[in-house]
Enzyme design. Structure first.
Site, PDB file in Angstrom:
ATOM      1  N   TYR A   1      14.337  30.771   7.640  1.00 35.08           N
ATOM      2  CA  TYR A   1      13.100  31.302   8.104  1.00 35.08           C
ATOM      3  C   TYR A   1      13.085  31.544   9.713  1.00 35.08           C
ATOM      4  O   TYR A   1      13.469  30.404  10.240  1.00 35.08           O
ATOM      5  CB  TYR A   1      11.990  30.350   7.612  1.00 35.08           C
ATOM      6  CG  TYR A   1      11.551  30.648   6.173  1.00 35.08           C
ATOM      7  CD1 TYR A   1      11.397  31.814   5.742  1.00 35.08           C
ATOM      8  CD2 TYR A   1      11.713  29.528   5.369  1.00 35.08           C
ATOM      9  CE1 TYR A   1      10.521  31.754   4.557  1.00 35.08           C
ATOM     10  CE2 TYR A   1      11.220  29.449   4.036  1.00 35.08           C
ATOM     11  CZ  TYR A   1      10.725  30.674   3.515  1.00 35.08           C
ATOM     12  OH  TYR A   1      10.465  30.827   2.275  1.00 35.08           O
TER      13      TYR A   1
ATOM     14  N   MET B   1      10.699  24.715   2.508  1.00 33.13           N
ATOM     15  CA  MET B   1       9.924  23.722   1.308  1.00 33.13           C
ATOM     16  C   MET B   1      10.907  23.254   0.676  1.00 33.13           C
ATOM     17  O   MET B   1      10.931  21.815   0.305  1.00 33.13           O
ATOM     18  CB  MET B   1       8.989  24.614   0.670  1.00 33.13           C
ATOM     19  CG  MET B   1       8.207  23.822  -0.209  1.00 33.13           C
ATOM     20  SD  MET B   1       7.089  24.602  -1.206  1.00 33.13           S
ATOM     21  CE  MET B   1       5.809  25.503   0.034  1.00 33.13           C
TER      22      MET B   1
ATOM     23  N   LYS C   1       0.842  -1.255  -0.020  1.00 38.56           N
ATOM     24  CA  LYS C   1       0.055   0.144   0.013  1.00 38.56           C
ATOM     25  C   LYS C   1       0.873   1.355   0.183  1.00 38.56           C
ATOM     26  O   LYS C   1       2.068   1.140   0.296  1.00 38.56           O
ATOM     27  CB  LYS C   1      -0.761  -0.144   1.148  1.00 38.56           C
ATOM     28  CG  LYS C   1      -0.137   0.226   2.473  1.00 38.56           C
ATOM     29  CD  LYS C   1      -1.099  -0.181   3.630  1.00 38.56           C
ATOM     30  CE  LYS C   1      -0.115   0.075   4.937  1.00 38.56           C
ATOM     31  NZ  LYS C   1      -1.301  -0.376   6.123  1.00 38.56           N
TER      32      LYS C   1
ATOM     33  N   ARG D   1     -11.120   0.521  15.420  1.00 38.25           N
ATOM     34  CA  ARG D   1     -10.919   1.257  14.263  1.00 38.25           C
ATOM     35  C   ARG D   1     -11.709   0.225  13.341  1.00 38.25           C
ATOM     36  O   ARG D   1     -13.046   0.099  13.489  1.00 38.25           O
ATOM     37  CB  ARG D   1      -9.518   1.409  13.557  1.00 38.25           C
ATOM     38  CG  ARG D   1      -9.138   2.472  12.731  1.00 38.25           C
ATOM     39  CD  ARG D   1      -7.764   2.351  12.562  1.00 38.25           C
ATOM     40  NE  ARG D   1      -7.241   1.193  11.748  1.00 38.25           N
ATOM     41  CZ  ARG D   1      -5.995   1.078  11.153  1.00 38.25           C
ATOM     42  NH1 ARG D   1      -5.114   2.037  11.270  1.00 38.25           N
ATOM     43  NH2 ARG D   1      -5.921  -0.097  10.469  1.00 38.25           N
TER      44      ARG D   1
HETATM   45  C1  LIG Z   1      -0.356  -1.363   6.635  1.00 40.24           C
HETATM   46  C2  LIG Z   1      -1.043  -2.635   7.192  1.00 40.24           C
HETATM   47  C3  LIG Z   1      -0.350  -3.849   7.420  1.00 40.24           C
HETATM   48  C4  LIG Z   1       1.140  -4.035   7.288  1.00 40.24           C
HETATM   49  O1  LIG Z   1       1.874  -3.426   8.696  1.00 40.24           O
HETATM   50  P1  LIG Z   1       3.289  -3.379   8.726  1.00 40.24           P
HETATM   51  O2  LIG Z   1       3.554  -3.248  10.272  1.00 40.24           O
HETATM   52  O3  LIG Z   1       3.868  -2.345   7.961  1.00 40.24           O
HETATM   53  O4  LIG Z   1       3.957  -4.763   8.632  1.00 40.24           O
HETATM   54  C5  LIG Z   1      -1.015  -4.983   7.788  1.00 40.24           C
HETATM   55  N1  LIG Z   1      -2.266  -4.961   8.132  1.00 40.24           N
HETATM   56  C6  LIG Z   1      -3.284  -3.995   8.063  1.00 40.24           C
HETATM   57  C7  LIG Z   1      -4.585  -4.108   8.053  1.00 40.24           C
HETATM   58  C8  LIG Z   1      -2.735  -2.779   7.436  1.00 40.24           C
HETATM   59  O5  LIG Z   1      -3.273  -1.685   7.347  1.00 40.24           O
END
Ligand SMILES: *Cc1c(COP(=O)(O)O)cnc(C)c1O
Length: 374
Positions: free
Chosen positions: A266, A314, A39, A133
Site C-alpha cells: 500500500y 491488515m 487481566k 487516575r
Molecule cells: C496492570 C496493573 C498491575 C500490573 O502491572 P505490571 O507492570 O504488569 O506488573 C498492577 N496494578 C494495577 C492497578 C494494574 O492496573
C-alpha cells in the site's frame, strides 16, 4: 523443517510462566503476598490457562481488570481470590458478589453501594497518591468514617498504584509512597488496620523498591517474562530474572523475486533498489503486528533478521528474504521469539514501533492461534 501449522500462532510456555512466578515469589518471600495479574486475557497469554498454572504454583490471589474477566475465571473453575482492579459500573455490582470477586473501590460512595448489597463482601480501597487516575482523594477522616459506617462491606486492603516507578530521575514514586503512608497512618490512628497494604507492581518489585512492597505486590509483566528498563543514573540493578513466556510465529504465503524499482504494498512506500527476494507473511495489523512497523522493524526468517518492507497491511506483511534464500511458502518465520542466534522480544518489537511491550503483547489478536508448550 519449520513448517507452519497455522497462518499465525503463539506458543506459550507453561514452565516459563511457572518459573517467572516462582522468581517473583522468591524475591519477595517473607515480605509480601504475590498477586499475579491476569487481566486482558493474561496479557494475551490466556487468562484461564495461565491462572491454572499460577494456582498450581501456589497463587492464592489473582487480579483482573473487570468483573467480566473475573466471572470468566470463576466459570473455568478458578478458586483463588480475585481482585477486580479497574472499577465497576452499576450493572456489574451483583455479579461481584455472586462470583465472590473482590472489588477495588475508588470512591467512598461505592463503599455504601457495596454495603447495601446486604451480605458480607470484602473490598480493597485505592487511594490516589499522586498518579491522578483512579483512586480516592478523600481526606483520611472521611475515609475512616465511610469505612466504619459500613457493616457488610469490609475493608480488607488499602492500595495505590505508581505512575513512574521505573523513573529514577524524579521523586514521584517517593512522594506517592509518602502520601500512601500518611493515609495508612491516619487510618491506623482511627483504629483501621486493613489486612493488606499494596502499591507495587513489576517495576517496584524488580528494582527493589522494598518500602513499597508492604505485604502484597501486584505483578503482571514479570509473570510473562518482562521488566521494562528503568530510567536514570540512580536506577539500581534489576533483581529479578524472568524470561519471556510467549513466542509468535507466522507462515510464509509466497516467495517472489522482484526486479529493481518494484514498489511494495500500500502506498508504494518502499521501492526496491536492486533485485530482491521477498516473502509475503500471513499476518498483519489485524493479527497485532503494529502498523507503525511499516518500513521499519524486522521479523526473523531462517535464523536471521529480515527487515519489513513497505506498509504492514491488515492481513499481510512483506519481508526481505535476502538472508533466508531457502525458505519456501508454508515455512514459519518468527515475530517474537528466537531462531538460531536471532532473538526479538516484545520490548524490541515495541521499540521499533514507538510503542511499549505491554501494548504489543495485548495487541496480539484473537485471530492468532494459541498453543501451550512445556
Ligand atoms: C496492570 C496493573 C498491575 C500490573 O502491572 P505490571 O507492570 O504488569 O506488573 C498492577 N496494578 C494495577 C492497578 C494494574 O492496573
Amino acid at each position: 523443517m519449520n513448517r507452519a501449522p497455522y497462518r499465525s500462532w503463539i506458543e506459550v510456555s507453561r514452565s516459563r510462566i511457572a518459573n517467572n512466578f516462582q522468581a517473583v515469589k522468591a524475591l519477595t518471600a517473607g515480605a509480601a503476598e504475590v498477586v499475579p495479574v491476569v487481566k486482558a486475557d493474561a496479557y494475551r497469554h490466556g487468562a484461564v490457562e495461565v491462572s491454572r498454572i499460577l494456582e498450581q504454583g501456589g497463587a492464592s490471589w489473582l487480579a483482573v481488570s473487570n468483573v467480566e474477566e473475573g466471572v470468566a475465571l470463576r466459570r473455568a473453575g478458578i478458586g483463588a481470590r480475585i481482585l477486580v482492579m479497574a472499577d465497576f459500573l452499576p450493572f456489574e455490582i451483583q455479579a461481584l458478589r455472586e462470583h465472590h470477586l473482590t472489588p477495588v473501590i475508588h470512591s467512598l460512595e461505592h463503599i455504601a453501594d457495596l454495603d447495601r448489597l446486604g451480605s458480607p463482601i470484602a473490598y480493597h480501597l485505592k487511594i490516589d497518591s499522586g498518579m491522578g487516575r483512579l483512586g480516592t482523594l478523600a481526606d483520611p477522616s472521611q475515609i475512616a468514617a465511610a469505612v466504619s459506617n459500613a457493616h457488610n462491606a469490609m475493608l480488607e486492603g488499602l492500595m495505590t498504584h505508581f505512575a513512574s516507578a521505573g523513573d529514577y530521575t524524579k521523586p514521584q514514586t517517593e512522594s506517592q509512597v509518602e502520601n500512601f503512608n500518611t493515609v495508612a497512618n491516619r487510618l491506623a490512628e482511627s483504629g483501621i488496620h486493613p489486612r493488606y497494604q499494596h502499591m507495587g507492581s513489576t517495576i517496584a518489585v524488580a528494582y527493589g523498591r522494598r518500602d513499597s512492597w508492604k505485604n502484597m505486590v501486584r505483578v503482571g509483566h514479570a509473570i510473562y517474562g518482562y521488566v521494562s528498563p528503568a530510567r536514570g543514573d540512580q536506577a539500581p540493578a534489576q533483581l529479578l530474572k524472568v524470561e519471556p513466556a510467549l513466542s509468535w510465529k507466522a507462515a510464509i504465503l509466497a516467495v517472489k523475486e522482484v526486479p529493481t524499482g518494484t514498489k511494495i504494498g500500500y502506498g508504494g512506500i518502499y521501492t526496491t533498489e536492486q533485485p530482491m527476494r521477498i516473502g509475503i507473511i500471513a499476518a498483519g495489523y489485524a493479527d497485532g503486528i503494529p502498523h507503525r512497523l511499516s518500513n521499519k522493524g524486522r521479523l526473523i526468517a531462517g535464523g536471521h533478521f529480515a527487515p519489513i518492507l513497505g506498509a504492514v497491511s491488515m492481513d499481510l506483511t512483506t519481508i526481505d528474504l535476502a538472508k533466508a534464500p531457502n525458505l519456501k511458502p508454508g515455512d514459519a518465520v518468527t515475530i517474537i521469539g528466537t531462531e538460531g542466534n536471532a532473538t526479538q522480544n516484545a520490548q524490541q518489537l515495541a521499540k521499533d514501533a514507538g510503542s511499549i511491550s505491554y501494548s504489543v503483547l495485548c495487541g496480539i489478536s484473537a485471530r492468532v492461534h494459541r498453543l501451550y508448550v512445556d
